[in-house]
Design a protein around this motif. Structure first.
Motif, PDB file in Angstrom:
ATOM      1  N   ILE A 389      30.706  59.726   0.868  1.00  0.00           N
ATOM      2  CA  ILE A 389      31.262  58.426   0.462  1.00  0.00           C
ATOM      3  C   ILE A 389      30.111  57.477   0.125  1.00  0.00           C
ATOM      4  O   ILE A 389      29.125  57.389   0.880  1.00  0.00           O
ATOM      5  CB  ILE A 389      32.114  57.824   1.601  1.00  0.00           C
ATOM      6  N   ASP A 390      30.262  56.747  -0.943  1.00  0.00           N
ATOM      7  CA  ASP A 390      29.243  55.764  -1.343  1.00  0.00           C
ATOM      8  C   ASP A 390      29.936  54.468  -1.739  1.00  0.00           C
ATOM      9  O   ASP A 390      30.950  54.484  -2.461  1.00  0.00           O
ATOM     10  CB  ASP A 390      28.421  56.298  -2.515  1.00  0.00           C
ATOM     11  N   ILE A 391      29.420  53.337  -1.258  1.00  0.00           N
ATOM     12  CA  ILE A 391      29.985  52.030  -1.622  1.00  0.00           C
ATOM     13  C   ILE A 391      29.488  51.684  -3.025  1.00  0.00           C
ATOM     14  O   ILE A 391      28.272  51.649  -3.283  1.00  0.00           O
ATOM     15  CB  ILE A 391      29.558  50.943  -0.618  1.00  0.00           C
ATOM     16  N   ASP A 392      30.424  51.426  -3.884  1.00  0.00           N
ATOM     17  CA  ASP A 392      30.074  51.154  -5.291  1.00  0.00           C
ATOM     18  C   ASP A 392      29.344  49.817  -5.424  1.00  0.00           C
ATOM     19  O   ASP A 392      29.755  48.800  -4.835  1.00  0.00           O
ATOM     20  CB  ASP A 392      31.338  51.137  -6.164  1.00  0.00           C
ATOM     21  N   HIS A 393      28.264  49.845  -6.200  1.00  0.00           N
ATOM     22  CA  HIS A 393      27.503  48.624  -6.530  1.00  0.00           C
ATOM     23  C   HIS A 393      27.097  47.841  -5.274  1.00  0.00           C
ATOM     24  O   HIS A 393      27.133  46.602  -5.272  1.00  0.00           O
ATOM     25  CB  HIS A 393      28.326  47.723  -7.459  1.00  0.00           C
ATOM     26  N   PHE A 394      26.704  48.541  -4.231  1.00  0.00           N
ATOM     27  CA  PHE A 394      26.344  47.846  -2.978  1.00  0.00           C
ATOM     28  C   PHE A 394      25.106  46.979  -3.160  1.00  0.00           C
ATOM     29  O   PHE A 394      24.980  45.912  -2.542  1.00  0.00           O
ATOM     30  CB  PHE A 394      26.108  48.880  -1.869  1.00  0.00           C
ATOM     31  N   TYR A 401      25.331  38.127  -2.394  1.00  0.00           N
ATOM     32  CA  TYR A 401      25.824  37.443  -1.194  1.00  0.00           C
ATOM     33  C   TYR A 401      24.832  37.471  -0.012  1.00  0.00           C
ATOM     34  O   TYR A 401      25.070  36.810   0.997  1.00  0.00           O
ATOM     35  CB  TYR A 401      27.150  38.073  -0.744  1.00  0.00           C
ATOM     36  N   GLY A 402      23.790  38.254  -0.133  1.00  0.00           N
ATOM     37  CA  GLY A 402      22.796  38.311   0.933  1.00  0.00           C
ATOM     38  C   GLY A 402      23.004  39.519   1.846  1.00  0.00           C
ATOM     39  O   GLY A 402      24.090  40.130   1.875  1.00  0.00           O
ATOM     40  N   HIS A 403      21.958  39.837   2.591  1.00  0.00           N
ATOM     41  CA  HIS A 403      22.007  41.031   3.441  1.00  0.00           C
ATOM     42  C   HIS A 403      22.951  40.871   4.636  1.00  0.00           C
ATOM     43  O   HIS A 403      23.468  41.870   5.148  1.00  0.00           O
ATOM     44  CB  HIS A 403      20.601  41.370   3.949  1.00  0.00           C
ATOM     45  N   THR A 404      23.175  39.647   5.079  1.00  0.00           N
ATOM     46  CA  THR A 404      24.107  39.447   6.195  1.00  0.00           C
ATOM     47  C   THR A 404      25.508  39.886   5.797  1.00  0.00           C
ATOM     48  O   THR A 404      26.210  40.584   6.551  1.00  0.00           O
ATOM     49  CB  THR A 404      24.122  37.971   6.626  1.00  0.00           C
ATOM     50  N   ASP A 407      25.585  43.605   5.454  1.00  0.00           N
ATOM     51  CA  ASP A 407      25.772  44.278   6.748  1.00  0.00           C
ATOM     52  C   ASP A 407      27.232  44.247   7.182  1.00  0.00           C
ATOM     53  O   ASP A 407      27.764  45.218   7.739  1.00  0.00           O
ATOM     54  CB  ASP A 407      24.911  43.591   7.826  1.00  0.00           C
ATOM     55  N   GLU A 408      27.901  43.126   6.902  1.00  0.00           N
ATOM     56  CA  GLU A 408      29.320  43.022   7.254  1.00  0.00           C
ATOM     57  C   GLU A 408      30.148  44.029   6.465  1.00  0.00           C
ATOM     58  O   GLU A 408      31.095  44.630   6.992  1.00  0.00           O
ATOM     59  CB  GLU A 408      29.815  41.605   6.979  1.00  0.00           C
ATOM     60  N   VAL A 409      29.796  44.235   5.207  1.00  0.00           N
ATOM     61  CA  VAL A 409      30.499  45.222   4.381  1.00  0.00           C
ATOM     62  C   VAL A 409      30.347  46.619   4.981  1.00  0.00           C
ATOM     63  O   VAL A 409      31.320  47.383   5.080  1.00  0.00           O
ATOM     64  CB  VAL A 409      29.953  45.187   2.940  1.00  0.00           C
ATOM     65  N   LEU A 410      29.142  46.974   5.408  1.00  0.00           N
ATOM     66  CA  LEU A 410      28.901  48.289   6.019  1.00  0.00           C
ATOM     67  C   LEU A 410      29.704  48.456   7.311  1.00  0.00           C
ATOM     68  O   LEU A 410      30.314  49.503   7.555  1.00  0.00           O
ATOM     69  CB  LEU A 410      27.412  48.476   6.305  1.00  0.00           C
ATOM     70  N   LYS A 411      29.708  47.411   8.153  1.00  0.00           N
ATOM     71  CA  LYS A 411      30.427  47.482   9.420  1.00  0.00           C
ATOM     72  C   LYS A 411      31.925  47.662   9.205  1.00  0.00           C
ATOM     73  O   LYS A 411      32.558  48.534   9.815  1.00  0.00           O
ATOM     74  CB  LYS A 411      30.179  46.206  10.241  1.00  0.00           C
TER      75      LYS A 411
END
Length: 528
Positions: A389-394, A401-404, A407-411
């Motif tokens: 699985i890969d998040i598109d256009h991460f 939106y910034g790394h914070t 990180d929320e998207v990954l969680k």
């Protein structure tokens, strides 16, 4: 006459009781190590039996024959009680051949003089019977060697008293009770001997044999039953070298003979004492500990194990106590509290296996678990499927939106996957924005359905705020392996699922693509 029979009966019971004590010493394999205690017990048997024989006669000739049996025991009591005390404190002085020769020489001379009594008067001068009391008793004038014997007896009892009294005063709390028993045991015959020799009794009946039997039994309880034996001086330094560890010193048969304060706190008992208890009784409430100890005593190769007792974790080791010749004389059971260490180790294992950001297994832990599932599926001829699985256009999410927020998207993506998948399925963060899923007992058709359900669930997630909301999509590549594909490896399955992932991305992303050997220009097999 009734008093006479009663006293004879008591002396016979004493002789029988001391014979039984001697058998107990022999039965518990203590005869070689406790030879002086065994000798003291046998001497008490002879003294009591001879005294019973003395009381049953009315003539001087009868009494003199009874003396020969009595002195086969009483003549050697001074030497034996001193050497028993010396064994207790493990003093080298009392173990020298010179001291032993001196002590037994005096005892042997006394016995020989009694046996040869008709030819001299060095022991009992002018022996005669007194008929003033309830029954006849013998009396005599003291011969020159009799005075030596009495002085020797008093000095021996006095020194034994001092040894046991000193041990009682200096004994730790765990040994105070036993040391008091030994002091009482040595004090009793000396007290009765002094009363007899003082002449304060109106009727000159020797009460020493009555006291000596009880004294020997008390000393037996203190030394054998409570185990104050020669293994204590050997082990004592080891036991208390580290007071933090709980430690039990055991004899070869599994009786507790010594322990420290930590062990006392660990094994709380109704009596407050551990000495004299069996290891079987102490470990009974803890089945795992009981099994380990039994195996360790049976010379199992495992002599150490981590065991949880009453919510605390202990590293438990069984150490043999060896004599100078290498013989095992006992054991030390050491309990080291490793609760904090065990918790830290669990945390370290968790950190080593869990991805810190998402809270799901990391790549290494996922690979280990998936490898086990692959082996199981081959044994059972079951299907096994891998999703990449890969998040598109991460990267755009991080840049915009910034790394914070990234990180929320990954969680949230990881948690949504956990909630969507079955309990039997596996998931791990494979790297960056990539996740890997292992679907157990799942064929190709059902794998596509599960992948699509996951893709749609992630697409429904909301991110950002009310002014800048956004959603994400994922691309999924999968490979399904039938159970009869015996030679397939996990790396091969992941590699093929990864190829399918790139095929999904090339097909426009936000879709599921099963693995194909060659790229197909037809639309992907997906619902998007």
């Amino acid at each position: 006459m009734e008093i006479r029979f009663l006293l004879i009966f008591i002396l016979i019971l004493t002789a029988i009781g001391m014979s039984y004590v001697s058998l107990l010493i022999k039965k518990r394999d203590q005869a070689a190590k406790k030879k002086y205690l065994l000798g003291l017990s046998l001497a008490s048997v002879l003294y009591s039996a001879g005294s019973a024989l003395e009381l049953s006669g009315d003539s001087v000739t009868w009494v003199l024959w009874a003396y020969k049996i009595q002195y086969a025991g009483i003549a050697f009591i001074p030497a034996l009680i001193l050497l028993t005390a010396g064994d207790y404190i493990a003093s080298y002085l009392w173990r020298t051949k010179v001291i032993k020769f001196f002590l037994f020489s005096i005892s042997s001379i006394t016995f020989i003089l009694v046996v040869t009594e008709p030819y001299h008067n060095w022991m009992h001068q002018n022996p005669r019977m007194i008929f003033d009391g309830p029954f006849p008793v013998p009396t005599f004038d003291q011969g020159s060697w009799y005075l030596v014997h009495i002085i020797y007896m008093n000095l021996a009892l006095f020194l034994a008293n001092l040894i046991f009294l000193n041990s009682w005063i200096k004994a730790p709390a765990s040994h105070r009770h036993q040391s008091a028993m030994l002091f009482l045991g040595s004090l009793l015959p000396w007290t009765t001997l002094l009363i007899y020799l003082s002449g304060t009794m109106s009727w000159p009946l020797d009460i020493s044999p009555f006291a000596l039997g009880g004294s020997t039994y008390v000393m037996y309880k203190g030394i054998i039953s409570y185990g104050l034996a020669e293994i204590i001086p050997i082990a004592r330094g080891l036991v208390f070298e580290n007071m933090y560890d709980a430690a039990l010193v055991l004899d070869k048969t599994g009786y507790v003979v010594d322990y420290n304060s930590s062990a006392s706190r660990l094994f709380l008992t109704s009596t407050g004492r551990l000495a004299g208890k069996t290891l079987n009784a102490l470990t009974h409430p803890y089945p795992e500990l009981k099994v380990f100890v039994e195996a360790a005593f049976a010379q199992s190769s495992e002599r150490s194990r981590d065991i949880t007792l009453d919510s605390r974790t202990y590293n438990i080791r069984l150490i043999d106590i060896l004599a100078k010749r290498g013989d095992i004389t006992g054991h030390i059971l050491v309990f080291r509290d490793i609760t904090d260490y065990a918790r830290l180790l669990d945390q370290m294992k968790q950190l080593a296996s869990i991805d810190e950001l998402t809270g799901i297994p990391n790549r290494r832990h996922f690979s280990e678990s998936a490898h086990r599932e692959l082996k199981r599926s081959r044994r059972n001829l079951d299907w096994l499927s891998i999703l990449m699985i890969d998040i598109d256009h991460f990267k755009n999410v991080n840049d915009t939106y910034g790394h914070t927020i990234g990180d929320e998207v990954l969680k949230k993506t990881a948690q949504m996957a956990l909630g969507t998948l079955r309990v039997t399925d596996l998931i791990g963060r494979y790297g960056g924005e990539e996740f890997c899923v292992c679907l157990t007992e799942t064929d190709l058709e059902r794998s596509i359905i599960a992948a699509e359900r996951l893709r749609q669930a992630v697409a429904s997630l909301q991110f950002g705020d009310s002014l800048h909301p956004f959603q994400i999509t994922i691309s999924i590549g999968l490979y399904s392996s039938p159970g009869d594909e015996i030679d397939i490896t996990l790396d091969s399955m992941i590699s093929r699922a990864d190829v399918a992932l790139y095929q999904a991305k090339n097909a426009g992303r936000n879709c599921t693509r099963p693995y194909q050997e060659k790229e197909n220009t037809a639309p992907p097999q997906t619902i998007s």
